[in-house]
Write a protein that holds these residues in place. Structure first.
Motif, PDB file in Angstrom:
ATOM      1  N   LYS A 115      42.708  45.626  93.195  1.00  0.00           N
ATOM      2  CA  LYS A 115      43.709  44.623  92.876  1.00  0.00           C
ATOM      3  C   LYS A 115      43.947  43.676  94.052  1.00  0.00           C
ATOM      4  O   LYS A 115      44.383  42.546  93.858  1.00  0.00           O
ATOM      5  CB  LYS A 115      45.010  45.328  92.490  1.00  0.00           C
ATOM      6  CG  LYS A 115      45.970  44.452  91.768  1.00  0.00           C
ATOM      7  CD  LYS A 115      47.091  45.261  91.164  1.00  0.00           C
ATOM      8  CE  LYS A 115      48.146  44.336  90.620  1.00  0.00           C
ATOM      9  NZ  LYS A 115      48.803  43.515  91.648  1.00  0.00           N
ATOM     10  N   SER A 116      43.661  44.154  95.248  1.00  0.00           N
ATOM     11  CA  SER A 116      43.969  43.325  96.413  1.00  0.00           C
ATOM     12  C   SER A 116      42.877  42.293  96.692  1.00  0.00           C
ATOM     13  O   SER A 116      43.044  41.442  97.550  1.00  0.00           O
ATOM     14  CB  SER A 116      44.167  44.211  97.641  1.00  0.00           C
ATOM     15  OG  SER A 116      42.909  44.712  98.042  1.00  0.00           O
ATOM     16  N   ALA A 117      41.755  42.389  95.982  1.00  0.00           N
ATOM     17  CA  ALA A 117      40.662  41.449  96.253  1.00  0.00           C
ATOM     18  C   ALA A 117      41.012  40.052  95.748  1.00  0.00           C
ATOM     19  O   ALA A 117      41.424  39.877  94.612  1.00  0.00           O
ATOM     20  CB  ALA A 117      39.380  41.942  95.595  1.00  0.00           C
ATOM     21  N   VAL A 123      35.568  39.178  90.381  1.00  0.00           N
ATOM     22  CA  VAL A 123      36.421  39.151  89.185  1.00  0.00           C
ATOM     23  C   VAL A 123      37.824  39.663  89.550  1.00  0.00           C
ATOM     24  O   VAL A 123      37.963  40.714  90.182  1.00  0.00           O
ATOM     25  CB  VAL A 123      35.797  40.010  88.055  1.00  0.00           C
ATOM     26  CG1 VAL A 123      36.764  40.202  86.898  1.00  0.00           C
ATOM     27  CG2 VAL A 123      34.493  39.371  87.570  1.00  0.00           C
ATOM     28  N   VAL A 124      38.836  38.907  89.162  1.00  0.00           N
ATOM     29  CA  VAL A 124      40.208  39.265  89.514  1.00  0.00           C
ATOM     30  C   VAL A 124      40.660  40.486  88.709  1.00  0.00           C
ATOM     31  O   VAL A 124      40.455  40.559  87.502  1.00  0.00           O
ATOM     32  CB  VAL A 124      41.174  38.090  89.201  1.00  0.00           C
ATOM     33  CG1 VAL A 124      42.621  38.494  89.483  1.00  0.00           C
ATOM     34  CG2 VAL A 124      40.790  36.854  89.978  1.00  0.00           C
ATOM     35  N   CYS A 125      41.250  41.430  89.419  1.00  0.00           N
ATOM     36  CA  CYS A 125      41.868  42.568  88.738  1.00  0.00           C
ATOM     37  C   CYS A 125      43.374  42.292  88.748  1.00  0.00           C
ATOM     38  O   CYS A 125      43.994  42.238  89.807  1.00  0.00           O
ATOM     39  CB  CYS A 125      41.547  43.849  89.501  1.00  0.00           C
ATOM     40  SG  CYS A 125      42.459  45.271  88.919  1.00  0.00           S
ATOM     41  N   LEU A 176      33.278  41.095 100.175  1.00  0.00           N
ATOM     42  CA  LEU A 176      33.484  42.543 100.062  1.00  0.00           C
ATOM     43  C   LEU A 176      33.048  43.267 101.341  1.00  0.00           C
ATOM     44  O   LEU A 176      33.787  44.093 101.873  1.00  0.00           O
ATOM     45  CB  LEU A 176      32.719  43.110  98.858  1.00  0.00           C
ATOM     46  CG  LEU A 176      33.178  42.662  97.473  1.00  0.00           C
ATOM     47  CD1 LEU A 176      32.306  43.298  96.396  1.00  0.00           C
ATOM     48  CD2 LEU A 176      34.635  43.032  97.213  1.00  0.00           C
ATOM     49  N   HIS A 177      31.866  42.934 101.837  1.00  0.00           N
ATOM     50  CA  HIS A 177      31.320  43.649 103.002  1.00  0.00           C
ATOM     51  C   HIS A 177      32.002  43.273 104.305  1.00  0.00           C
ATOM     52  O   HIS A 177      32.406  44.134 105.062  1.00  0.00           O
ATOM     53  CB  HIS A 177      29.827  43.353 103.171  1.00  0.00           C
ATOM     54  CG  HIS A 177      28.971  43.952 102.090  1.00  0.00           C
ATOM     55  ND1 HIS A 177      27.637  43.673 101.952  1.00  0.00           N
ATOM     56  CD2 HIS A 177      29.263  44.830 101.081  1.00  0.00           C
ATOM     57  CE1 HIS A 177      27.138  44.336 100.921  1.00  0.00           C
ATOM     58  NE2 HIS A 177      28.116  45.027 100.366  1.00  0.00           N
TER      59      HIS A 177
END
Ligand code: ATP
Ligand code: MG
Length: 348
Positions: A115-117, A123-125, A176-177
């Motif tokens: 969710k924090s991404a 893709v938004v959670c 992400l990485h």
């Protein structure tokens, strides 16, 4: 008693509701009844509630209508849903599993990371819920479906489009990485989603970790090993470079139209998953045929699909690879490319 009866006031309101507005509220003349209450609005005022943002934390499963099932994976089903009050579309992923108490914390942690991404290439959670053995995850709806769905239709993706797709995936991996320090662990065509705007976004990071962590006891999840790196299959330590291997394999599949590791018998499938795993670990890494593809593409694939992770490049290095920029002058229109293939899910 005369005094009290004269003081009694009876208020009676009869509301005749005539129209349901696009966002699920009801309107009769100047009267609007919505989640926020009753309000007078001038007849000509076009009422558009603000769209829900991921940071709002206001999504509730009771406030969404299911429209249809749009996909099925090993872990559960994905539905297209619509928010009653704003009219917004979302994808709702529902995973059914009986989770032991000890795993709950781990899952809650994974979902929190999910969710924090905040990245345009991920893709938004919006929100996730756990109730009675069911995990529900509200995701951004991607109306072109997955790259796996798309590949079924087009069979192969030409290099210029692939370069534009790859650039977006690399930007997602870069985030992400290098920013979140997350390994995706399950990068594959069905976890890359596309939309009518030509956007490509990574989904389901963390979800595989949830499923894998519970698979021992639930024994229901069998993910695909097709894109898994050799070091991961052989049970060694693995890191973000494991995702880079997966990227190389999936790009090669998109370019050639077939999965790069072929079974020993022509035309036959793999006899067992162990045979496939053995091939990934023991065979030389797959490469792009140089008579069909540009030197840059072949070199990009070999920068990803190296058996030893030390020999693989990282996302930020790959961003500078000549394959990523070689078709930039063509200004390829991914929006038209995805839309012309005819999305089965498109609702807009
Ligand atoms: P696995 O369960 O092995 O990871 P999978 O990735 O195909 O496989 P799901 O993640 O459940 O399984 O997704 C199933 C399908 O649902 C996808 O292939 C895609 O077509 C669709 N889908 C998933 N998420 C979305 C989304 N956010 N928007 C639109 N379609 C989606
Ligand atoms: Mg998926």
């Amino acid at each position: 008693m005369e005094g009290s009866s004269s003081a009694r006031v009876l208020v009676s309101t009869t509301l005749v509701i005539r129209t349901r507005t696009r966002n699920g509220a009801f309107k009769d003349g100047d009267l609007l009844v919505s989640k926020e209450g009753i309000r007078i609005v001038p007849q000509n005022e076009v009422e558009t509630p603000p769209p829900i943002k991921p940071s709002d934390n206001q999504l509730n499963l009771a406030d969404i209508d299911t429209i249809k099932v749009i996909g099925k994976g090993n872990g559960g089903i994905v539905q297209l849903v619509q928010h009653k009050w704003t009219g917004q579309f979302f994808a709702l992923k529902v995973i059914q599993m009986n989770i032991e108490e000890s795993y709950r914390k781990q899952i809650a942690q994974e979902l929190k990371i999910n969710k924090s991404a905040r990245c345009p290439y991920v893709v938004v959670c919006y929100q996730s819920f756990y109730d009675n053995g069911v995990i529900s995850i509200v995701l951004e709806y991607m109306d072109g479906g997955s790259l796996a769905d798309f590949l079924k239709k087009v069979k192969k993706i030409p290099e210029p489009y692939l370069a534009a797709i790859c650039k977006q995936v690399l930007k997602g991996l870069l985030y992400l990485h290098h920013e979140k320090h997350i390994i995706h662990r399950d990068l594959k065509p069905s976890n890359l989603l596309v939309n009518h705007r030509g956007e490509v976004k990574i989904t389901d990071f963390g979800v595989s970790a949830i499923l894998a962590s519970t698979s021992g006891q639930a024994n229901t999840y069998v993910g695909t090993y097709n894109y898994m790196s050799p070091e991961r299959i052989s049970g060694g330590e693995y890191g973000s470079k494991s995702d880079i291997w997966s990227l190389g394999i999936l790009l090669l599949e998109c370019a050639t139209g077939h999965f790069p590791f072929s079974p020993p018998e022509q035309g036959e499938g793999w006899n067992s998953v162990y045979e496939l795993m053995e091939a990934i670990v023991d065979q030389p890494p797959p490469c792009a045929p140089s008579d069909q593809f540009s030197r840059e593409f072949c070199s990009f694939i070999s920068a990803c699909a190296q058996k030893d992770p030390k020999d693989r490049q990282r996302a930020h290095e790959l961003m500078k690879h000549p394959f990523i920029s070689m078709y930039e002058d063509l200004n390829v229109d991914l929006a038209a490319y995805f839309t012309d293939a005819g999305s089965p899910l498109a609702t807009f």
